[in-house]
Design a protein around this motif. Sequence first.
Motif, short mmCIF file in Angstrom:
data_model
loop_
_atom_site.label_atom_id
_atom_site.label_comp_id
_atom_site.label_asym_id
_atom_site.label_seq_id
_atom_site.Cartn_x
_atom_site.Cartn_y
_atom_site.Cartn_z
N ARG A 173 -2.57 -3.68 -3.21
CA ARG A 173 -2.46 -4.10 -1.94
C ARG A 173 -3.81 -3.96 -1.07
O ARG A 173 -4.65 -2.93 -1.39
N LEU A 174 -4.02 -4.75 -0.16
CA LEU A 174 -5.38 -4.45 0.50
C LEU A 174 -5.34 -3.44 1.44
O LEU A 174 -4.27 -3.06 2.27
N LEU A 175 -6.16 -2.52 1.55
CA LEU A 175 -6.21 -1.24 2.05
C LEU A 175 -7.14 -1.48 3.40
O LEU A 175 -6.68 -1.43 4.49
N LEU A 176 -8.45 -2.06 3.46
CA LEU A 176 -9.06 -2.53 4.53
C LEU A 176 -10.10 -3.19 4.16
O LEU A 176 -10.79 -3.38 2.78
N GLN A 183 -12.60 6.61 0.14
CA GLN A 183 -12.37 7.81 -0.85
C GLN A 183 -11.13 8.50 -0.38
O GLN A 183 -10.92 8.67 0.99
N PHE A 184 -10.33 9.10 -1.28
CA PHE A 184 -9.40 10.02 -0.86
C PHE A 184 -9.90 11.25 -0.45
O PHE A 184 -10.84 11.83 -1.01
N ALA A 185 -9.38 11.67 0.50
CA ALA A 185 -10.06 13.30 0.91
C ALA A 185 -9.79 14.27 -0.16
O ALA A 185 -10.48 15.26 0.04
N ASP A 198 -2.21 11.97 1.54
CA ASP A 198 -2.88 10.26 1.44
C ASP A 198 -3.88 10.22 2.51
O ASP A 198 -3.87 8.98 2.52
N LEU A 199 -4.43 11.27 3.00
CA LEU A 199 -5.66 11.06 3.74
C LEU A 199 -6.75 10.16 2.83
O LEU A 199 -7.03 10.72 1.95
N ILE A 200 -7.24 9.21 3.97
CA ILE A 200 -8.11 8.15 3.02
C ILE A 200 -9.08 7.99 4.15
O ILE A 200 -8.98 7.86 5.33
N TYR A 201 -10.61 8.38 3.73
CA TYR A 201 -11.67 7.94 4.76
C TYR A 201 -12.25 6.78 4.04
O TYR A 201 -12.43 6.44 2.75
N THR A 225 -3.53 8.14 7.19
CA THR A 225 -2.68 8.81 6.24
C THR A 225 -1.45 7.88 5.43
O THR A 225 -0.46 8.31 4.74
N ASP A 226 -1.60 6.55 5.96
CA ASP A 226 -0.52 5.43 5.65
C ASP A 226 -1.23 4.75 4.96
O ASP A 226 -0.61 3.27 5.06
N PHE A 227 -2.31 4.57 4.24
CA PHE A 227 -2.94 3.40 3.69
C PHE A 227 -3.37 2.25 4.62
O PHE A 227 -3.48 1.12 4.26
N PHE A 228 -3.49 2.85 5.92
CA PHE A 228 -3.92 1.82 7.11
C PHE A 228 -3.11 0.62 7.26
O PHE A 228 -3.28 -0.20 7.89
N GLU A 229 -1.62 0.98 6.91
CA GLU A 229 -0.54 0.15 7.26
C GLU A 229 -0.36 -0.06 8.64
O GLU A 229 -0.29 -0.92 9.43
N HIS A 230 -0.31 1.34 9.48
CA HIS A 230 0.11 1.58 10.65
C HIS A 230 -0.91 2.41 11.28
O HIS A 230 -1.15 2.09 12.64
N GLU A 231 -1.57 3.15 10.62
CA GLU A 231 -2.59 4.38 11.18
C GLU A 231 -3.95 3.68 10.90
O GLU A 231 -4.16 3.60 9.61
#
Length: 1461
Positions: A173-176, A183-185, A198-201, A225-231
């Motif tokens: 799935r597309l992240l960004l 990168q995962f924190a 699940d924090l991702i930068y 923290t939600d794979f950029f789906e809502h946050e």
Amino acid sequence: MILRPQAATLWLSLLAFLVTFVVSQDPTHEITSFENLPAKLVFLEDTTTAFYHDVQNGVVYVSQDEGKSWSAANGIPTGEAAMIIEHPVDTRYAFVLTRETTHYRTEDRGKTWRAFNMPLKPSLGSRPLSFHSDPKKYGYILYQGIACEPLGWASLCHDETYYTKEAFSDEPRLLLSQTSRCQFAHSTPDFKHSAHDDLIYCVAFETESSGGMHAFSSSRLFYSTDFFEHENKVEDLGLGKNSRGIFAFAIVAKYAIVALRDLSSSDGSMLLYVSLDTVTWAKAQFPHASSAHLRENAYTIVESSTHSLGVDVVLQDRGAIGTLFLSNSNGTFFVESLKDTNRNEYGFVDFEKLYGVDGVGIANVVANADEVEGRGAPKMLKSLITFDDGSSWSPLKAPSTDSNGNRIQCNPEDADCTLHLWSVTNPHNFGRIFSSPAPGFVMGVGSIGKTLRPYDECSTFISHDAGVNWRMVHSTPHKYEFGDSGSVIIAVNDEESVDSIIYSLDNGENWKTYNLGVSLQARALSTAPDSTSQKFVLVGQVARKDQTDRIGRYVVVFLDFAGIRSRQCVESDFERWNARTGESECLMGHKQWYRRRKSTADCYVGNKFTDPEEHEENCECSDIDYECDFNFVRDGDNCVPVGPEPVPAGVCTQPSQKYQGSSGWRKIPGNTCFGGGKDKTVEKSCEKAQPKEGEIVHQTFEFSSPIVQHAYFRKHLTILVRLHDGTVWQSSNEGYTWAQPVPDEKFLAFYHHTHDPDRAYLITGGTTFYATTDGGRAWHDRPAPFPPNTFRAQVLRFHPNADRLIWVGNKQCNMGLFEDCHAVAYYSTDNGRNWKGIDEYVVNCAWALDTKLDADPTEIICESYQKKEGDQRFFDQDNPLELIEGQSFYSKKKTLFNQVVGFTKFSEFLVVAELTSSGRALELQVSLDGVHFATGMFPPQMRPETHAYTVLESSTGSLFIHMTMSEPPSPYWGTILKSNSNGTYFVVAQANVNRDDRGFVDFEKIIGLDGIALINVVLNPYEAALSGRKALGSRITHNDGSTWKPLTPPTVDSQGNKYDCDTTACALHVHGYTERRDPRATYSSPSTVGLIMAVGNVGESLAAYTDSDTFLSRDAGFTWQEVHKDAHLWEFGDSGSILIMANDEVPTDHVLFSTNEGMNWREYKFTNDKIRVHNIVTVPSDTSRRFILLGQYPSRQGESVAVHIDFSQLTTRQCVLKVEDPVHDDFEMWSPSQDRNERCLFGRQTVYHRRLRDANCFVGDQTREEEKVESNCQCSAVDFECEFNYMRDEDNKCILAPGTNPLPNDETCAGGEEYWYERTAYRKISYSSCEGGDRPDRGNEHPCPGFKHHSGYFWWFVILLSFALAGLVGLYFYRRSGIARGNIRLPTEIRPGPTYGGETGIVATLASVPWFLVGLAGIAWEYVASNVESISNAYRSRRGYRNLPIDEDAQILRFEDEEGA
């Protein structure tokens, strides 16, 4: 490829066979042939699986028996494998990426491979996959892909990041989109924090780009923290909206690091922000920040520990020499660890820590850095070792004998007889250079002597005690590897074809030879990553004459030592080995030791894939286990508070109470020492505690002698004060406490380094001086070549490379009228540790290079007497003073001028006052590079008998000078002249400007606002010439000196009364620079744009100082208000949120302060005994709310006093800046054009952020948005000044001066212009950016010759050629400087060698964030990958001085990431 296994035929006698369990056997080997060398050869961690990647054929070969047998990966089509990536957490998994969208995965360590599909091809970066560090989330993987759209012949490309939670078994799935790195924190086990699992930068651009180019300011650090789906949030790093220009993100050890471009700087400077918990981010503070900014590709994050971060920064002019800095425990404050570190063009640094041994590392430094810098000499390298984590470094101790037991040719006790090793920048094998997990074993290739010899002249060395002692193993260079936890060491010749290896079973004391049965050139030697296996893999290249039908061009030789010893070691075969000895035995509060096999034990360790167990014994705490607590700073050996200590609410209800406060120290986080008490709380008086909100506190300190010199370190809270008795006092907390940094010395002066805010120097009267490189925390004595000079030369001169100094001292001046007393100049390149002579009989010497003056960095300029004999104190004009320019540290001298009066450097100009041949007048000579000079040309009326010049200012691209026109017996005054952009043609800006007998002039620019200045002019020049009494009046310019106007007076005074003088002849007049006790007490402040304070009066001329009052302007001098009666000293604090004044006419017991920029003033009493205040000082940036009053008690003239006043608790609410919602913040936008007739200044309208006048908040250290150029304006009259030989008449028009001629026309066509214009009476102000409008500087128009007359076919050809060149040059610049996207160079990344193609070189370093040149003009990626070296060699960047053109090839590219799309 054809796999051809060949068993080694070992002849064993029957007797040997029968006693096989009694007598040791020889090793065995197997040989497998390959078609190509591997781009990657890797063992999976703690497994017997190995991968061999043939990138040229696109094949991955797999071995399940540690390299004994090999087969092509089952399930991957031949030619598809472009990259192989092993899973860092779950060793069952590995991934093969192709150049397309179908890739392959194994979950059984390479036995089988299955395909998976992705929407996009993989990114061209070196790390397209990013993994989660939690073993339970092994399937959480980020995939970096590249999306391209065709655009004519080019391709518009950008990166997109996808994610999978099941290791690509699920639908990705597309992240960004528009990303450059995600990168995962939680991506490394050392980075421990409590952030969401699940924090991702992601480093990504805010918006899409229609043209393939992004404004660099739109690059941000996003997190979710939600794979950029809502946050989808922006990490502001504590900078708010200024967290832009993100260049890279990385996690190193326990530190998260963000690199971003300093958008307020124009030189490509970088900033680093560091976090330990993903919540709090702090800016990394480097001690050399002002002299050598972090720049792209000019810093490397080196191998770091869990308690210190290492960064190597390029401080030298040549990028292959760096300086290593190490941080404190939280990674924010760095100190210099090692100078002149060796780097290569890829950014790799010769520094490696020894595996498993805390605090021990080996580095190479450039011993002849001066020669490399000065004349491009080849590097001479020296090796150094540290046993205390970089706090100190020492040479590697050379062995006394060679490999044959003969004495070496030098004495190991001599400083020039040490061991030097080849290191990271020139690797000859995969993996680590020196060490392995085998405890304490270190090997290297190097030489003994003064510096490192060429590789082919080197020998092989070993140490079994972590670098303390060394032994020569062989007289030639070898590749080497450790096995069975160090019980087996093998080596193979690295220079010649050989048919054998050597090995040792007793820690390298004795070596045996084993024949391979084939002659080969060794290319790589490897084993299991933890060095616990007894099996090795040797990659070799076989000469054509030695190849057979079974032995191909390239071979892998599997070496098995498992059967050579029959007994496994038992407890008695092991010994305790202490990792460190001596003073550095305890590090971070504990000793470190391992259980290691004895060298005499005839056994194997076994325990395959079990790492050596580290043991620790805690030590008793000592001073090195502590660091300064929060709110405390280092001051010598002590930690002193930055101000009153915060205490919990309710603790101090009465000043007479006591509380338990910090001792100033804390144990370093992670330190395990026991005992000690340095960090125990101590009882303190509540009088010293931080006051409640709204309260003001002060602290008084009395000195036993008058203050004669004081100055802050530019970027610190530390101030130095020198007293009349020669003592120097220091406060590291803005005057709250004071101490003597060197108690037993007397000093003549102190200097702060002009380029490095952390350095200062205390000058004694002898041949010793004291230096600090860390803002006064520690002072070190240094030898001076001679006592400081008593002539008119500055004792110390400084260079942008902070270690370079010039010292001018006295020679043979110890006794009265000694006949040979003279001044001598010496230079140092190591901050005064060593000195070399420059010249004798000098008046002044200085470095040519300055912050803006673009000169040779090794050039020295000296005023030197022609005849070098006799007593210099009595020289006259019979001995002319020459100006000598000497490059290569004065070794190549050239006389520039035969007779000069002096020279000065100002901004980008070097100005020389030359004595004319008549000896009665001066001429100015101006240079932009320190080599080429042009004579300053003045209007004719300025020429006669000029005896004095004062260079004033040049911040707006033109040089302002004051030419003295009236001298005694008449009073002093003169004319201000302004130059063109190269400082050669001067025109009159204003006549009759006041100066004093010291040469100081009443001229001052308003800080932070271009083109605004205040002067005082002599209103009665004719009368003053007779009477000797000058009447002065003030004038202001808002257009850089083109026009000057009186200051508009306020209508009423501070008490609401009208002024007595109210006619049109009345104006505001202010006292200027010539009357100022402290020249640093300026009208304005860098932190408060537009705010001006001055002492003056309303009248027809300037009144006496004691008859003057205090005035303020908020709009850069357009309007004024009187804020208090009487003359006052003033100071600005906290970017204008607080102003403070003290009476400057009589002793006082109070100060006045305002928190609304002078609308209201309040009084604070600080003493019962009145003080005559001489100075009010604060940090140079005027951003603090703490001030120091320096003065004297009237009754005690032989003493002085410093009063620290702290306003920091007046309010605790920090001002809020909301760029996106400016209506609801504490700032306003202000422009000087709001209050003047002209809307624009310098052809543009610029707006600034400033705090609202009535906002009850403090600004603090938050970064505000930089000034914004709203728009360039149409040209108008204010954008032009009179051309040379022209002057303004009564109607303000430029007319030709009597008896002069206009300059000839300039027919050159610069910048591709279509026309050139005849000269007129006007010229455009060089600093103006106006466009169009009225252009009085342009006369008749003439077409430029050249390209404009060519046909369309010609231009089509040029366009095609330019695109082709752009593709080639673009590749080079992309690779060299990381223009499209940056990477933080990490210690774990692939090193640039040995390189066999594939995932090294450009493939490993390029990124694919928008770069439309990829694919341009039909350049195929395969062609680029195979020809990049020839491309880069053809387009090497050039270095030059101001008079040289920039690289012509570079001009065809237009990299818009700097300016925006």
